[in-house]
Design an enzyme around this catalytic site. Structure first.
Site, PDB file in Angstrom:
ATOM      1  N   ASP A   1      23.501  -6.681  -2.317  1.00  0.00           N
ATOM      2  CA  ASP A   1      24.838  -6.365  -2.833  1.00  0.00           C
ATOM      3  C   ASP A   1      25.756  -7.579  -2.776  1.00  0.00           C
ATOM      4  OD1 ASP A   1      26.636  -4.700  -4.012  1.00  0.00           O
ATOM      5  OD2 ASP A   1      26.984  -3.406  -2.284  1.00  0.00           O
TER       6      ASP A   1
ATOM      7  N   HIS B   1      28.100   3.730   2.500  1.00  0.00           N
ATOM      8  CA  HIS B   1      28.121   2.372   1.938  1.00  0.00           C
ATOM      9  C   HIS B   1      29.542   2.120   1.452  1.00  0.00           C
ATOM     10  CE1 HIS B   1      26.382  -0.866  -0.761  1.00  0.00           C
ATOM     11  NE2 HIS B   1      27.511  -0.609  -1.406  1.00  0.00           N
TER      12      HIS B   1
ATOM     13  N   CYS C   1      30.929  -6.738  -7.004  1.00  0.00           N
ATOM     14  CA  CYS C   1      29.881  -6.086  -7.804  1.00  0.00           C
ATOM     15  C   CYS C   1      30.130  -6.424  -9.262  1.00  0.00           C
ATOM     16  CB  CYS C   1      29.893  -4.566  -7.596  1.00  0.00           C
ATOM     17  SG  CYS C   1      28.810  -3.697  -8.751  1.00  0.00           S
TER      18      CYS C   1
HETATM   19  N1  COA Z   1      12.920  -4.528 -13.649  1.00  0.00           N
HETATM   20  C1  COA Z   1      12.647  -5.478 -14.567  1.00  0.00           C
HETATM   21  N2  COA Z   1      12.607  -5.251 -15.887  1.00  0.00           N
HETATM   22  C2  COA Z   1      12.842  -3.987 -16.297  1.00  0.00           C
HETATM   23  C3  COA Z   1      13.125  -2.964 -15.414  1.00  0.00           C
HETATM   24  C4  COA Z   1      13.166  -3.269 -14.029  1.00  0.00           C
HETATM   25  N3  COA Z   1      13.444  -2.344 -13.115  1.00  0.00           N
HETATM   26  N4  COA Z   1      13.326  -1.816 -16.098  1.00  0.00           N
HETATM   27  C5  COA Z   1      13.164  -2.106 -17.399  1.00  0.00           C
HETATM   28  N5  COA Z   1      12.870  -3.417 -17.526  1.00  0.00           N
HETATM   29  C6  COA Z   1      12.600  -4.155 -18.764  1.00  0.00           C
HETATM   30  C7  COA Z   1      11.663  -3.420 -19.699  1.00  0.00           C
HETATM   31  O1  COA Z   1      10.324  -3.711 -19.365  1.00  0.00           O
HETATM   32  C8  COA Z   1      12.060  -4.010 -21.032  1.00  0.00           C
HETATM   33  O2  COA Z   1      11.509  -5.317 -21.117  1.00  0.00           O
HETATM   34  P1  COA Z   1      11.138  -5.992 -22.524  1.00  0.00           P
HETATM   35  O3  COA Z   1      12.440  -6.134 -23.267  1.00  0.00           O
HETATM   36  O4  COA Z   1      10.528  -7.291 -22.136  1.00  0.00           O
HETATM   37  O5  COA Z   1      10.196  -5.017 -23.167  1.00  0.00           O
HETATM   38  C9  COA Z   1      13.570  -4.191 -20.897  1.00  0.00           C
HETATM   39  O6  COA Z   1      13.828  -4.226 -19.492  1.00  0.00           O
HETATM   40  C10 COA Z   1      14.372  -3.061 -21.526  1.00  0.00           C
HETATM   41  O7  COA Z   1      13.938  -1.815 -20.964  1.00  0.00           O
HETATM   42  P2  COA Z   1      14.886  -0.550 -20.948  1.00  0.00           P
HETATM   43  O8  COA Z   1      14.203   0.552 -20.223  1.00  0.00           O
HETATM   44  O9  COA Z   1      15.365  -0.289 -22.360  1.00  0.00           O
HETATM   45  O10 COA Z   1      16.077  -1.034 -20.033  1.00  0.00           O
HETATM   46  P3  COA Z   1      17.598  -1.307 -20.402  1.00  0.00           P
HETATM   47  O11 COA Z   1      17.717  -2.502 -21.283  1.00  0.00           O
HETATM   48  O12 COA Z   1      18.238  -0.034 -20.825  1.00  0.00           O
HETATM   49  O13 COA Z   1      18.152  -1.736 -18.961  1.00  0.00           O
HETATM   50  C11 COA Z   1      18.049  -1.475 -16.585  1.00  0.00           C
HETATM   51  C12 COA Z   1      18.162  -0.781 -17.920  1.00  0.00           C
HETATM   52  C13 COA Z   1      18.316  -0.421 -15.530  1.00  0.00           C
HETATM   53  C14 COA Z   1      16.676  -2.078 -16.410  1.00  0.00           C
HETATM   54  C15 COA Z   1      19.102  -2.620 -16.494  1.00  0.00           C
HETATM   55  O14 COA Z   1      20.345  -2.145 -16.941  1.00  0.00           O
HETATM   56  C16 COA Z   1      19.251  -3.147 -15.090  1.00  0.00           C
HETATM   57  O15 COA Z   1      18.363  -3.804 -14.568  1.00  0.00           O
HETATM   58  N6  COA Z   1      20.371  -2.881 -14.431  1.00  0.00           N
HETATM   59  C17 COA Z   1      20.580  -3.332 -13.078  1.00  0.00           C
HETATM   60  C18 COA Z   1      21.873  -2.850 -12.582  1.00  0.00           C
HETATM   61  C19 COA Z   1      22.150  -3.333 -11.198  1.00  0.00           C
HETATM   62  O16 COA Z   1      21.335  -3.864 -10.476  1.00  0.00           O
HETATM   63  N7  COA Z   1      23.406  -3.148 -10.801  1.00  0.00           N
HETATM   64  C20 COA Z   1      23.916  -3.528  -9.543  1.00  0.00           C
HETATM   65  C21 COA Z   1      23.442  -2.689  -8.440  1.00  0.00           C
HETATM   66  S1  COA Z   1      24.158  -1.085  -8.331  1.00  0.00           S
HETATM   67 ZN    ZN Z   2      28.094  -1.817  -3.046  1.00  0.00          ZN
END
Ligand code: COA
Ligand code: ZN
Length: 303
Positions: free
Chosen positions: A14, A212, A245
């Protein structure tokens, strides 16, 4: 109910996630080791998320390898990784992670921004994550409900809304850790006490309940006290109040580990953490380029 508390260190996830310059893996390992040596037994070391969403977490595989390689390997603490979906849980299982922290938000607006899903879709994703856990019995689950009190986009969250989402989570998984998260750091102690009291009425005792919190309005320690009074014994903290964040504009860091240690130990409530040894982790945090730090005790300890 035990008086002692357990702190879960979240700075390497975080805290680091909003630092723009990429922190070298060796520096991450050094701070994680210092935290472990200070007595932190649960450390959220990173996240399996899309590298474009959070570039700072892209080194998670390498970090886990390095942590295992060291003299004092990461058997001395439980390593936790955040996952936003089933894909993340599968990647975590491949790395033999001990615990995955599945995060989604109570607020639709924040969930859409953060993980690009509706709350219903995230609950569906939780079912899929639960299946991954069942296939990998060495791995345990934690579920974090972000924006349990307040949403950066929609404002105050109705406590009943949070309790309803919580009920859906406990319908899906039994015997898990559940965190109610003040993602924006705008919760008030009275509301914290009220929400946790109601949550405990609703939950059976198979769940470990975590608070948290962030310190945006300077209420974090008061909020920790309120949660403790309601029965919470597990707290997420970040050394040096590391934080912010990327998906909660304006939020400051997590409540500082050293401040929480001071708060509890001064009242004779054991945290199991050695404040002197924690100083090394604080010093390492202060050296990280681009870090946003908070907390109070570390400033007093400087001279
Ligand atoms: N780790 C790595 N790659 C991931 C993944 C993960 N957990 N989940 C999906 N992907 C990849 C897919 O394989 C796909 O890859 P490609 O383009 O090479 O085929 C791509 O991401 C898109 O997949 P999709 O399911 O459509 O995901 P998205 O684009 O809607 O993104 C998340 C969704 C959740 C993966 C993305 O928004 C994210 O990682 N968010 C993190 C938020 C975060 O950490 N916030 C702070 C903490 S609260
Ligand atoms: Zn937090």
């Amino acid at each position: 109910m035990s008086a002692a508390v357990t702190l879960i260190e979240v700075s390497p996830r975080d805290g680091f996630q909003s630092v723009v310059p990429i922190i070298p893996v060796a520096d991450k390992v050094a701070i994680i080791r210092a935290l472990s040596q200070a007595g932190l037994k649960h450390i959220e070391v990173g996240a399996f998320v899309h590298p474009k969403a959070i570039p700072q977490m892209a080194d998670i595989n390498q970090l886990l390898v390095e942590l295992r390689r060291g003299d004092d390997n990461c058997d001395s603490f439980e390593s936790i990784v955040l996952v936003p979906n089933q894909r993340g849980a599968v990647l975590a299982a491949q790395q033999q992670c001990q615990r995955v922290n599945f995060v989604f938000s109570v607020s639709e607006a924040h969930n859409l921004k953060n993980v690009r899903k509706s709350v219903d879709q995230s609950l569906q994703e939780l079912r899929a994550v639960q299946q991954v856990i069942e296939k990998n019995p060495q791995m345990q689950l934690r579920v974090s409900l972000a924006t349990s009190f307040d949403c950066p986009f929609a404002g105050a969250v109705d406590p009943q809304r949070c309790l309803d989402v919580l009920a859906q989570v406990t319908d899906i998984c039994v015997n898990v850790q559940i965190a109610l998260c003040d993602t924006t750091g705008r919760a008030h102690p009275f509301k914290v006490e009220q929400l946790f009291s109601k949550a405990f009425e609703q939950l059976d005792n198979s769940h470990q309940v975590i608070f948290h919190c962030h310190d945006t309005y300077g209420m974090a320690i008061a909020n920790v006290a309120a949660a403790y009074r309601s029965g919470v014994r597990f707290f997420d903290t970040a050394v040096a109040g590391f934080g912010g964040c990327p998906f909660a504009p304006g939020a400051s860091g997590n409540v500082a580990t050293e401040d929480v240690v001071y708060f509890f130990e001064s009242a004779g409530i054991s945290t199991g953490i050695d404040s002197e040894k924690l100083r090394l982790a604080i010093q390492l945090a202060e050296k990280i380029e681009g870090a946003q730090l908070g907390g109070a005790i570390r400033l007093l300890n400087r001279n």
